[in-house]
Design an enzyme around this catalytic site. Structure first.
Site, PDB file in Angstrom:
ATOM      1  CB  SER A  11      31.484  91.478  40.260  1.00  0.00           C
ATOM      2  OG  SER A  11      31.321  90.209  40.911  1.00  0.00           O
ATOM      3  CG  HIS A 129      45.897  68.389  58.776  1.00  0.00           C
ATOM      4  ND1 HIS A 129      46.192  68.687  60.087  1.00  0.00           N
ATOM      5  CD2 HIS A 129      47.092  68.324  58.137  1.00  0.00           C
ATOM      6  CE1 HIS A 129      47.498  68.790  60.251  1.00  0.00           C
ATOM      7  NE2 HIS A 129      48.077  68.580  59.074  1.00  0.00           N
TER       8      HIS A 129
END
Length: 204
Positions: A11, A129
């Protein structure tokens, strides 16, 4: 185990992965595809899966953007998987990435971010984070996840979407392009707009 690199799915997404692998000086031996439209993709041979192929001894990466199809193929192949990490991605030493993932150029994974199996972290996406990304998730280009966000299995977050800190996004949900998510998103929900609103549910 064969140490050569193989891909599954010829693809446009596969083209990006080939480029990532070549940027890391890896050689891609072949791309497997269920219905090849060409014999080569960026110079790599494309091999029909209708041929008799022993996948069990090949290290594979599924180069298909659709999360549900990627999951189906990953569960069917029964082989070892590897990940492709672009050298210009920024990866914290305290981040973790499971097998079968693609981390594209300019993506940022900050401390204690955890990426599940067979995920796509697309170009320029930011995972802050303490984010938890489950298996088969796709974060589109320029998605921004603030700290402590969790994204459930199979969810797709559209290009340029923003998710504020502490949000929980359920499994197999879809977040539209450019959406701003300020509330938790339930399983299978389709959310668009700023602020994000549920417009329907895709029950599987």
């Amino acid at each position: 185990m064969d140490n050569k690199k193989y891909l599954y799915g010829a693809s446009g997404h596969c083209k990006v992965i080939i480029d990532i692998l070549k940027s890391n000086n890896y050689t891609v031996e072949a791309v497997f595809d269920d219905a090849p439209s060409a014999d080569y993709l960026l110079g790599i041979p494309v091999v029909s899966t209708k041929n008799s192929i022993d996948f069990s001894k090949k290290k594979m990466l599924i180069s298909i953007g659709d999360n549900a199809i990627r999951k189906k193929i990953a569960e069917a192949l029964g082989t070892a998987f590897y990940s492709a990490l672009h050298p210009k991605a920024i990866l914290s030493q305290y981040a973790s990435i499971d097998v079968g993932c693609v981390i594209m150029a300019g993506a940022v994974l900050n401390a204690e971010s955890h990426i599940g199996k067979h995920c796509i972290i697309n170009t320029g996406a930011v995972v802050e984070h303490d984010c938890l990304i489950a298996d088969y998730v796709h974060l589109s280009p320029n998605v921004s996840l603030a700290g402590n966000v969790s994204v459930g299995q199979g969810s797709h977050i559209g290009i340029g979407a923003t998710v504020i800190q502490g949000i929980k996004i359920g499994k197999w949900s879809v977040i539209g392009a450019g959406a701003v998510i300020i509330k938790d998103v339930p399983d299978y929900a389709v959310v668009v707009g700023n602020p994000g609103k549920i417009i329907k549910f895709n029950i599987k």
